[in-house]
Design an enzyme around this catalytic site. Structure first.
Site, PDB file in Angstrom:
ATOM      1  N   ASP A  71       0.331  -3.468  -2.354  1.00 51.51           N
ATOM      2  CA  ASP A  71      -0.501  -2.525  -1.594  1.00 51.51           C
ATOM      3  C   ASP A  71       0.007  -1.085  -1.632  1.00 51.51           C
ATOM      4  O   ASP A  71       1.182  -0.812  -1.852  1.00 51.51           O
ATOM      5  CB  ASP A  71      -0.668  -2.985  -0.137  1.00 51.51           C
ATOM      6  CG  ASP A  71       0.655  -3.224   0.578  1.00 51.51           C
ATOM      7  OD1 ASP A  71       1.641  -3.630  -0.073  1.00 51.51           O
ATOM      8  OD2 ASP A  71       0.713  -2.986   1.802  1.00 51.51           O
ATOM      9  N   GLU A 128       2.071  -5.574   2.387  1.00 47.05           N
ATOM     10  CA  GLU A 128       3.449  -5.519   2.916  1.00 47.05           C
ATOM     11  C   GLU A 128       3.537  -4.449   3.986  1.00 47.05           C
ATOM     12  O   GLU A 128       4.259  -4.592   4.959  1.00 47.05           O
ATOM     13  CB  GLU A 128       4.442  -5.228   1.790  1.00 47.05           C
ATOM     14  CG  GLU A 128       5.913  -5.379   2.194  1.00 47.05           C
ATOM     15  CD  GLU A 128       6.418  -4.269   3.099  1.00 47.05           C
ATOM     16  OE1 GLU A 128       7.193  -4.554   4.034  1.00 47.05           O
ATOM     17  OE2 GLU A 128       6.031  -3.115   2.901  1.00 47.05           O
TER      18      GLU A 128
HETATM   19 ZN   LIG Z   1       6.444   1.167   2.423  1.00 46.49          ZN
HETATM   20 ZN   LIG Z   2       7.609  -0.807   0.183  1.00 47.51          ZN
END
Ligand SMILES: [Zn+2]
Ligand SMILES: [Zn+2]
Length: 385
Positions: A71, A128
């Site tokens: 991401d 994440e």
């Molecule tokens: Zn980050």
């Molecule tokens: Zn990262």
């Protein structure tokens, strides 16, 4: 074209087309299509946009999982190079483009040159940055559908010389939890405070008293924590004492017991201050990331692989702990494993901080990262064992 040139091209393609957490649709398709091209068995849509690629060789039942995050962030890129983000307000400012490309490079290398004995799981996870991706893949059966003995993750670290590695057994990174306190009072006329209750005075005392949790309630040796108040809002105006104060902030710690102690201690402080002032409160405490805890054997495997690639003097196997957080922590609670940091470079060459609009992943470390993954697999799944 060399493998490294190919991987650099993939990295720049992903950099140009960043996607926000849980919306990594095209990145996920790019990854899954490449893995299929390399001949891996591919599972798409694992925990949302997650992808698992499986590469088997030999007859051993042993296995290893390698994880990258896909991401990007809601940051408007300020770089001027030709592969800068094509999406306004979204950019790869944490290097997940590089992590994804390096793991794809390792899959390519291992598929073309398999000398290991066992199964390698290539895990590409969504989200994440907000901490839901690892949990979503786990909930979708990452460790029950597949038998993964150990998992490894890698993150670049700006400010550390390119290609140097750092990790440690035990807690490498902290947990992160957010808290929100609402102090509820009557408020009133600024000229007549005695006719009501004032949440600003109570709120200010709470902010001060919270400082005593780390300094007076936790052991300086093994209960390290950070409690930061980051926002203080009221609904008052110049001549009106507010009826509400909202205090929010962020906490970090390295063990689950310290995390729970901090959660309870904050509420104890809030309850005590509010009781003494005759006001009420609401309290929320939400954990987003657990502490990232590396297991001993797997840390030794990771250090050995890094040493093989860059030489022992360039690997710190007992580095300092970091107060940043990482959702790979949730995978490390399911199976043994290790998270390792790779230097992204210093100064103009890779030294710009993560989450900065001028940040860029340093392509010079692509071959080092790929070689690390390959060495790790060939060592942990050695064919002569
Ligand atoms: Zn980050
Ligand atoms: Zn990262």
């Amino acid at each position: 074209m060399s493998v490294v040139q190919k991987v650099a091209e993939w990295r720049r393609h992903i950099h140009q087309h960043p996607e926000l957490s849980t919306k990594e649709f095209n990145t996920s398709k790019f990854v899954a299509d490449k893995l299929e091209e390399f001949g891996l068995a591919v599972h798409r849509n694992v925990g949302g946009t997650g992808v698992v690629g499986i590469l088997k060789n030999g007859t051993s039942k042993r296995s290893i999982g390698l994880r990258a995050d896909m991401d990007a962030l809601a940051i408007h890129e300020q770089n001027c190079f030709d592969y800068k983000s094509k999406t306004d307000g979204v950019m790869h400012a944490c290097g997940h483009d590089g992590h994804t490309a390096m793991l794809l490079g390792a899959a390519y290398e291992l598929a073309n040159n398999p000398s290991f004995d066992g199964t390698v799981y290539f895990i590409f996870q969504p989200d994440e940055e907000r901490g839901t991706g690892a949990k979503a893949m786990i909930a979708d059966g990452l460790f029950t559908r597949w038998n993964i003995d150990a998992v490894y993750g890698m993150h670049n670290l700006p400010g550390v010389p390119a290609g140097k590695f750092a990790t440690r057994a035990g807690a490498l990174m902290a947990s992160e939890s957010a808290f929100k306190i609402v102090v509820k009072a009557t408020g009133g006329h600024a000229a007549m405070p005695h006719t009501g209750t004032d949440p600003i005075v109570v709120g200010s005392q709470i902010v001060t008293a919270l400082q005593t949790i780390v300094s007076r309630n936790l052991s300086a040796i093994d209960e390290t924590a950070v409690i930061s108040v980051t926002n203080f809002e009221t609904n008052g105006t110049v001549n009106v004492i507010p009826s509400e104060v909202t205090i929010s902030g962020d906490t970090r710690s390295y063990t689950d017991s310290t995390l729970r102690k901090v959660e309870k201690a904050i509420e104890r402080v809030v309850a005590g201050q509010c009781l003494s002032a005759g006001v009420s409160y609401e309290y929320q405490f939400n954990n987003s990331y657990l502490s990232t805890i590396n297991s001993l054997d797997e840390t030794q495997y990771a250090v050995a692989a890094a040493e093989k690639v860059v030489g022992a003097p360039n690997v710190d196997g007992n580095c300092k702990r970091y107060t940043i957080s990482e959702d790979f922590s949730f995978m490390l609670r399911e199976v043994a494993g290790c998270y390792i940091l790779i230097g992204n470079g210093e100064g103009e060459c890779g030294g710009t901080a993560l989450h900065n609009p001028h940040y860029d992943f340093n392509d010079d470390i692509l071959p080092t990262g790929i070689d690390f993954w390959v060495a790790l697999v060939n060592n942990q799944l050695r064919s002569d064992l």
